[in-house]
Motif scaffolding. Structure first.
Motif, mmCIF file in Angstrom:
data_model
loop_
_atom_site.group_PDB
_atom_site.id
_atom_site.type_symbol
_atom_site.label_atom_id
_atom_site.label_comp_id
_atom_site.label_asym_id
_atom_site.label_seq_id
_atom_site.Cartn_x
_atom_site.Cartn_y
_atom_site.Cartn_z
ATOM 1 N N VAL A 315 0.842 -1.200 0.000
ATOM 2 C CA VAL A 315 0.000 0.000 0.000
ATOM 3 C C VAL A 315 0.877 1.248 0.000
ATOM 4 C CG1 VAL A 315 -1.664 1.327 1.362
ATOM 5 C CG2 VAL A 315 -1.950 -1.147 1.106
ATOM 6 N N ASP A 316 1.979 1.206 0.732
ATOM 7 C CA ASP A 316 2.874 2.369 0.799
ATOM 8 C C ASP A 316 3.431 2.735 -0.578
ATOM 9 O OD1 ASP A 316 2.476 2.508 3.519
ATOM 10 O OD2 ASP A 316 4.341 1.482 4.034
ATOM 11 N N GLU A 317 3.883 1.741 -1.335
ATOM 12 C CA GLU A 317 4.457 2.012 -2.654
ATOM 13 C C GLU A 317 3.405 2.551 -3.619
ATOM 14 O OE1 GLU A 317 6.994 -0.582 -4.801
ATOM 15 O OE2 GLU A 317 8.100 -1.239 -3.021
ATOM 16 N N ILE A 318 2.230 1.974 -3.584
ATOM 17 C CA ILE A 318 1.177 2.449 -4.474
ATOM 18 C C ILE A 318 0.785 3.880 -4.102
ATOM 19 C CG2 ILE A 318 -1.168 2.057 -5.323
ATOM 20 C CD1 ILE A 318 -0.788 -0.922 -4.588
ATOM 21 N N ALA A 319 0.690 4.159 -2.803
ATOM 22 C CA ALA A 319 0.329 5.503 -2.336
ATOM 23 C C ALA A 319 1.368 6.530 -2.762
ATOM 24 C CB ALA A 319 0.174 5.509 -0.819
ATOM 25 N N GLU A 320 2.652 6.181 -2.646
ATOM 26 C CA GLU A 320 3.705 7.105 -3.042
ATOM 27 C C GLU A 320 3.671 7.360 -4.539
ATOM 28 O OE1 GLU A 320 6.834 9.702 -3.164
ATOM 29 O OE2 GLU A 320 5.590 9.049 -1.477
ATOM 30 N N ALA A 321 3.398 6.335 -5.320
ATOM 31 C CA ALA A 321 3.297 6.510 -6.769
ATOM 32 C C ALA A 321 2.121 7.418 -7.124
ATOM 33 C CB ALA A 321 3.143 5.150 -7.443
ATOM 34 N N ILE A 322 1.021 7.258 -6.427
ATOM 35 C CA ILE A 322 -0.139 8.127 -6.663
ATOM 36 C C ILE A 322 0.212 9.576 -6.359
ATOM 37 C CG2 ILE A 322 -2.453 8.711 -5.823
ATOM 38 C CD1 ILE A 322 -2.906 5.677 -5.451
ATOM 39 N N ARG A 323 0.878 9.805 -5.237
ATOM 40 C CA ARG A 323 1.282 11.178 -4.893
ATOM 41 C C ARG A 323 2.174 11.775 -5.976
ATOM 42 N NH1 ARG A 323 1.262 9.338 0.656
ATOM 43 N NH2 ARG A 323 3.353 8.461 0.389
ATOM 44 N N ARG A 324 3.116 10.981 -6.483
ATOM 45 C CA ARG A 324 4.071 11.480 -7.482
ATOM 46 C C ARG A 324 3.375 11.858 -8.782
ATOM 47 N NH1 ARG A 324 8.448 7.390 -8.765
ATOM 48 N NH2 ARG A 324 9.290 9.163 -9.957
ATOM 49 N N VAL A 325 2.541 10.971 -9.312
ATOM 50 C CA VAL A 325 1.926 11.275 -10.607
ATOM 51 C C VAL A 325 0.879 12.377 -10.493
ATOM 52 C CG1 VAL A 325 2.384 8.984 -11.571
ATOM 53 C CG2 VAL A 325 0.215 9.399 -10.389
ATOM 54 N N TRP A 326 0.317 12.556 -9.311
ATOM 55 C CA TRP A 326 -0.678 13.609 -9.127
ATOM 56 C C TRP A 326 -0.032 14.982 -9.016
ATOM 57 C CZ3 TRP A 326 -5.699 13.951 -9.887
ATOM 58 C CH2 TRP A 326 -6.417 15.018 -9.322
ATOM 59 N N THR A 327 1.128 15.074 -8.409
ATOM 60 C CA THR A 327 1.732 16.367 -8.094
ATOM 61 C C THR A 327 2.887 16.766 -9.005
ATOM 62 O OG1 THR A 327 3.259 15.343 -6.496
ATOM 63 C CG2 THR A 327 1.128 16.107 -5.657
ATOM 64 N N ASP A 328 3.520 15.826 -9.686
ATOM 65 C CA ASP A 328 4.750 16.109 -10.430
ATOM 66 C C ASP A 328 4.448 16.180 -11.932
ATOM 67 O OD1 ASP A 328 7.263 16.213 -11.586
ATOM 68 O OD2 ASP A 328 8.161 14.792 -10.164
ATOM 69 N N GLY A 329 4.271 17.389 -12.440
ATOM 70 C CA GLY A 329 3.980 17.575 -13.858
ATOM 71 C C GLY A 329 5.129 17.152 -14.757
ATOM 72 N N ASP A 330 6.369 17.386 -14.306
ATOM 73 C CA ASP A 330 7.525 16.978 -15.111
ATOM 74 C C ASP A 330 7.564 15.455 -15.266
ATOM 75 O OD1 ASP A 330 8.330 19.597 -15.432
ATOM 76 O OD2 ASP A 330 9.744 19.541 -13.749
ATOM 77 N N LEU A 331 7.246 14.735 -14.211
ATOM 78 C CA LEU A 331 7.199 13.273 -14.282
ATOM 79 C C LEU A 331 6.132 12.834 -15.281
ATOM 80 C CD1 LEU A 331 7.863 10.391 -13.339
ATOM 81 C CD2 LEU A 331 6.231 10.732 -11.461
ATOM 82 N N ARG A 332 4.979 13.448 -15.229
ATOM 83 C CA ARG A 332 3.910 13.079 -16.166
ATOM 84 C C ARG A 332 4.340 13.327 -17.607
ATOM 85 N NH1 ARG A 332 0.656 15.784 -12.286
ATOM 86 N NH2 ARG A 332 0.290 17.532 -13.733
ATOM 87 N N ASP A 333 4.980 14.469 -17.849
ATOM 88 C CA ASP A 333 5.428 14.777 -19.208
ATOM 89 C C ASP A 333 6.453 13.752 -19.686
ATOM 90 O OD1 ASP A 333 3.797 16.999 -19.261
ATOM 91 O OD2 ASP A 333 5.404 18.419 -18.778
ATOM 92 N N ASP A 334 7.366 13.370 -18.808
ATOM 93 C CA ASP A 334 8.384 12.383 -19.175
ATOM 94 C C ASP A 334 7.758 11.025 -19.483
ATOM 95 O OD1 ASP A 334 11.235 11.459 -19.343
ATOM 96 O OD2 ASP A 334 10.610 10.230 -17.640
ATOM 97 N N LEU A 335 6.796 10.620 -18.667
ATOM 98 C CA LEU A 335 6.130 9.333 -18.885
ATOM 99 C C LEU A 335 5.370 9.324 -20.212
ATOM 100 C CD1 LEU A 335 4.763 8.574 -15.308
ATOM 101 C CD2 LEU A 335 6.541 7.304 -16.522
ATOM 102 N N LYS A 336 4.770 10.434 -20.570
ATOM 103 C CA LYS A 336 4.033 10.502 -21.835
ATOM 104 C C LYS A 336 4.962 10.320 -23.030
ATOM 105 C CE LYS A 336 0.280 13.375 -20.032
ATOM 106 N NZ LYS A 336 -0.364 14.706 -20.038
ATOM 107 N N VAL A 337 6.151 10.901 -22.964
ATOM 108 C CA VAL A 337 7.128 10.732 -24.049
ATOM 109 C C VAL A 337 7.566 9.282 -24.127
ATOM 110 C CG1 VAL A 337 9.444 11.341 -24.832
ATOM 111 C CG2 VAL A 337 7.923 13.126 -23.944
ATOM 112 N N ARG A 338 7.876 8.689 -22.962
ATOM 113 C CA ARG A 338 8.311 7.291 -22.930
ATOM 114 C C ARG A 338 7.205 6.349 -23.425
ATOM 115 N NH1 ARG A 338 12.816 6.196 -19.474
ATOM 116 N NH2 ARG A 338 13.661 8.109 -18.565
ATOM 117 N N ALA A 339 5.981 6.632 -23.037
ATOM 118 C CA ALA A 339 4.863 5.784 -23.452
ATOM 119 C C ALA A 339 4.673 5.818 -24.961
ATOM 120 C CB ALA A 339 3.578 6.222 -22.747
#
Length: 376
Positions: A315-339
């Motif tokens: 649960v801790d790992e999933i929760a941390e991942a949720i926090r990251r993708v919700w708050t970190d726009g740069d991470l989201r942009d990077d994931l979209k390019v990789r996807a």
């Protein structure tokens, strides 16, 4: 149209018959069958025929021949009806896309069977309905028969390929599944959606990991976040436990509505415990571009470095991942390019090329040839 009304062209192309029993199903088998037929229709080397149940409404690509036969339960269809069609049509190749193949193949030179997973052998994977139990027993009996030298086995992941080779000694070829058909569905708006939300592609089965994922969402406490849970109805026991406005259960969705949810989500969650393939990983990368999924096969094989990978039992790992993708726009942009880069390996053209190599040269293709040259 009946099978007797079409004579396959003998113009140098291979005559291929595909079993279209599940063609219009909204579940994974239907998705696979539709993508299979669409991909194979691209090949100029195939004279493509599909046998379907009478009244099947799913349209076929231009140039694909349609053969209708009376509907019946799948085991009877595969073991009784399909052999009759094979005897009449006499194709060069027959493709059985649903884990099993008919015992009587009426002298067809090459039969290819797609084995998607071995979940039916896992004692932890529970079946509830009579239909599911019959299907599981049927696969337990007939999948081992695919070790016959007259059959060519193909699958979609290295994980399943390795399992089949170790457990049954099968020679297995690899191909990838396209999701172009699903992604191309016209979006249908879903009423009552919040402006920003996370989409959790779930289900009532234990392997979908719904309780742990919802708990992780609550623990993440992401500001103003709403979780949309697709695949569980509002009246289901799991939904009745969560009655506040931060977790919503829209119930049954059309493909158009699901596409709408994918495309407008901030991120897609799919931390499943166990999957045969994991289509939502590809669907999420192809639409939203931001995916959190399990760091275990086959999900991590599909995603590689184009998603946030988590331990689905933490649960801790999933929760941390949720926090990251919700708050970190740069991470989201990077994931979209990789996807976007990763999804190039899952095109219809790539699917067609891999399978045509098996159809056209079934005796020349070493099983590891496909794995070595698969796009990574």
């Amino acid at each position: 149209m009946t099978v007797d009304e079409i004579k396959p062209a003998r113009d140098g192309r291979k005559v291929l018959l595909v079993d279209g029993y599940y063609l219009s199903s909204s579940r994974g088998m239907g998705r696979y069958a539709r993508e299979l037929v669409a991909a194979l229709a691209l090949s100029p080397d195939l004279d493509l025929h599909v046998v379907v149940q009478s009244g099947e409404l799913e349209p076929l690509p231009a140039g694909v021949h349609r053969h209708e036969r009376p509907g019946m339960p799948f085991p009877l269809w595969e073991q009784l009806m399909v052999p009759l069609v094979l005897r009449t049509l006499k194709p060069d190749v027959f493709h059985a896309p649903y884990n099993t193949a008919p015992v009587l193949r009426m002298g067809v030179p090459t039969t290819v069977v797609t084995i998607h997973d071995l979940m039916f052998l896992d004692p932890e994977f529970k079946t509830h309905s009579i239909r599911q139990r019959i299907g599981r027993a049927y696969r337990q009996i007939f999948v081992p028969r695919s070790t016959s030298k007259s059959l060519k086995v193909t699958t979609e992941t290295n994980e399943v390929s390795s399992m089949l080779q170790k457990r049954f000694g099968m020679s297995v070829h690899l191909h990838r599944i396209s999701v172009e058909g699903f992604v191309g569905v016209n979006p249908e708006p879903v009423e009552g959606l919040p402006g920003r939300y996370i989409l959790f592609v779930s289900g009532a089965a234990f392997n979908k990991n719904s309780e742990r994922t919802i708990a992780a969402f609550r623990q993440a406490a992401a500001e103003d976040a709403i979780l949309i849970v697709a695949g569980i109805g509002a009246g289901h026991a799991s939904a009745l436990k969560h009655t506040d406005e931060t977790v919503k259960f829209p119930g049954w969705l059309t493909d158009g509505q699901l596409i709408y949810l994918y495309r407008n989500a901030i991120a897609v969650l799919f931390p499943s415990l166990l999957e045969g393939y994991g289509l939502p990983v590809l669907e999420g990368m192809a639409t939203c571009g931001v995916v959190v999924t399990s760091d275990r096969p086959p999900m991590n094989e599909l995603a590689e470095n184009a998603a946030v990978l988590v331990d689905p039992e933490s649960v801790d790992e999933i929760a941390e991942a949720i926090r990251r993708v919700w708050t970190d726009g740069d991470l989201r942009d990077d994931l979209k390019v990789r996807a976007a880069i990763r999804m190039k390996a899952f095109s219809r053209a790539a699917m067609s090329e891999a399978l045509c190599a098996l159809y056209l040269h079934p005796n020349d293709l070493h099983p590891r040839h496909m794995r070595k040259n698969d796009v990574q």
